[in-house]
Design a protein around this motif. Structure first.
Motif, mmCIF file in Angstrom:
data_model
loop_
_atom_site.group_PDB
_atom_site.id
_atom_site.type_symbol
_atom_site.label_atom_id
_atom_site.label_comp_id
_atom_site.label_asym_id
_atom_site.label_seq_id
_atom_site.Cartn_x
_atom_site.Cartn_y
_atom_site.Cartn_z
ATOM 1 N N SER A 185 -3.018 5.139 0.456
ATOM 2 C CA SER A 185 -3.658 3.926 -0.053
ATOM 3 C C SER A 185 -3.779 2.912 1.077
ATOM 4 C CB SER A 185 -2.837 3.325 -1.204
ATOM 5 O OG SER A 185 -3.406 2.082 -1.607
ATOM 6 N N GLU B 173 0.824 -1.208 0.000
ATOM 7 C CA GLU B 173 0.000 0.000 0.000
ATOM 8 C C GLU B 173 0.861 1.263 0.000
ATOM 9 O OE1 GLU B 173 -0.591 -2.043 4.081
ATOM 10 O OE2 GLU B 173 -0.159 -2.583 2.002
ATOM 11 N N GLU C 209 -8.196 4.591 -1.752
ATOM 12 C CA GLU C 209 -6.912 5.206 -2.081
ATOM 13 C C GLU C 209 -7.166 6.429 -2.945
ATOM 14 O OE1 GLU C 209 -4.527 2.329 -4.071
ATOM 15 O OE2 GLU C 209 -5.951 1.981 -5.700
#
Length: 468
Positions: free
Chosen positions: A293, A174, A312
């Motif tokens: 995100s 992420e 995100e």
């Protein structure tokens, strides 16, 4: 008795007292005084004692007077400083910055209009993400950006870290997506800026040195809370280097500090920038951005509250003071007023009713800073997400202050459309408010109540309007 009479009596008493003490001493010591002893102890000694007492009194009086004078001067200076601080504080409360450009990337597209159109068309739903699972191995609803190309851009960043000998940072999946999203927003903002006709005239030509005409460019960001300082500094350093490669003088690029005191609330950071750009030594252009995100296994491994939907996004804007906005003729410009912020007495959870009173106070202060009434607010943009208590708190506060507002039509909740996107939601709310001001004019209220403890609000309106 007259004052001179008291003084004569005092002198006589001193002489008699000294004489008695001296005579008693001579008698007990069997001392036969000489003429010199008589003159010294019975004449000079009491006179010297009286003279010393008089000098001490005069000196102490002078010191007291000087002390009183100093205290008076100190009090005067303190009052003057207090008045100056009050005036300075009031002046600072009237500061406005100019938002001269903006960029946003969400699951709906690469513009604010894409997001607004999707919400208005009721297309802001979420789908099961077959690539993302929760801690129990089940797919989750998410706000994934499906066409995000991560590998190429992130590998370029890692190569840059290696070439520059930076510490090896650990990046989760992420985090990689966050970096790429922020990079794409930064690239768009810098491209828009570098294409401005004024900058092409200011940049050096054929060896001519004209860099001194360029404004200093400040890079500021709000990054994910779990990032350490070296991670934040590394990404910002890469962005600065990219800008330098495009021709902006490196000595004209300043990276905003990243340490324990750096605000994590996007509106708090915005307010810091607003104040800073009004200092003569810190005037210039400010690129302010954020990315986040939650589309990764690590972010979803921990238990989350019901209704939490990972999302995100990235957003950024360019800000400046009135001087540079006018000098560069950067249009359209939207005025950003000072931020009002309070902390709740007790942190709010993901469920349970939240008393709207503190949010009401914050909104009232934001209206005061912009010198407008609640009835002049044309629309509201908030970072509020899908949690019922956040929506309830927001709507109750608006009902108290703006009972005639149609919250369904005039209140945009970023989190409800994009899912959980961290601090980016606050910046997107600002950019939606900016678009509203550009399209329709008027005043737009931005509200942040996603945070467990902080409640924040500010007003955006037409640039150049200074509160009275």
């Amino acid at each position: 008795m007259q004052s001179w009479g008291k003084r004569i009596l005092l002198v006589g008493l001193v002489f008699v007292a000294v004489w008695l003490l001296v005579i008693v001493y001579w008698r007990t010591s069997m001392h036969m005084p000489t003429l010199a002893d008589v003159l010294l102890y019975l004449g000079f000694a009491p006179a010297a004692l009286l003279s010393s007492a008089w000098l001490i009194r005069k000196m102490s009086g002078g010191l007291v007077a000087a002390g009183a004078s100093a205290n008076t001067a100190s009090d005067t200076n303190a009052h003057a400083k207090s008045d100056a601080n009050d005036q300075s504080g009031q002046m600072a409360r009237n500061y406005t910055s100019n938002m001269v450009s903006g960029c946003v990337i969400t699951r709906y597209g690469h513009s604010v209009s894409d997001l607004i159109d999707a919400v208005n068309a009721n297309q802001a739903g979420f789908d099961l993400d077959t690539e993302l699972q929760d801690g129990n191995g089940y797919p989750v609803l998410s706000g994934r950006i499906v066409d995000l190309q991560v590998a190429e851009i992130f590998n370029r960043f890692k190569l840059w870290e290696t070439i520059n000998g930076l510490p090896e940072n650990q990046w989760e999946r992420e985090d990689e997506r966050t970096i790429v999203l922020a990079h794409n927003v930064f690239a768009e903002l810098s491209r828009t800026m570098l294409q401005h006709p004024q900058f092409s005239d200011m940049k050096p030509h054929a060896g001519a040195k004209r860099d001194d005409e360029l404004p200093t460019l400040y890079l500021a960001a709000v990054w994910p809370n779990h990032w350490i300082a070296s991670q934040k500094q590394s990404v910002a350093g890469w962005f600065a280097d990219l800008l330098g490669q495009q021709g902006w003088p490196t000595e004209k690029i300043v990276i905003y500090r990243f340490n324990a005191s750096t605000p994590s609330n996007p509106y708090t950071m915005l307010d810091h920038l607003n104040v800073q750009m009004h200092r003569p030594d810190a005037a210039g252009l400010y690129i302010y951005l954020s990315g986040q995100s939650f589309i990764g296994e690590q972010a979803n491994a921990q238990p989350r509250a019901n209704g939490w939907i990972p999302g995100e996004a990235a957003a950024g804007m360019m800000l400046t003071n009135n001087y540079w906005a006018e000098k560069l003729a950067m249009q359209p410009a939207v005025g950003v007023h000072r931020v009002a912020q309070h902390r709740l007495d007790q942190a709010a959870g993901d469920s349970g009713k939240i008393d709207p009173d503190r949010l009401v106070i914050v909104i009232k202060e934001a209206l005061q800073f912009a010198a407008i009434d609640a009835g002049q607010v044309a629309a509201v943009c908030a970072d509020a997400d899908t949690r019922a208590n956040r929506a309830g708190e927001l709507f109750e506060a608006l009902n108290v202050l703006m009972p005639k507002m149609d919250v369904d039509a005039d209140c945009f909740r970023v989190g409800a459309a994009c899912g959980a996107i961290g601090p980016v939601a606050g910046l997107i709310a600002l950019l939606i408010a900016r678009q509203h001001v550009i399209d329709r004019g008027g005043h737009v209220l931005c509200v942040s109540n996603n945070d467990p403890s902080e409640r924040t609000a500010l007003i955006l309106d037409v640039a150049g309007r200074v509160s009275e």
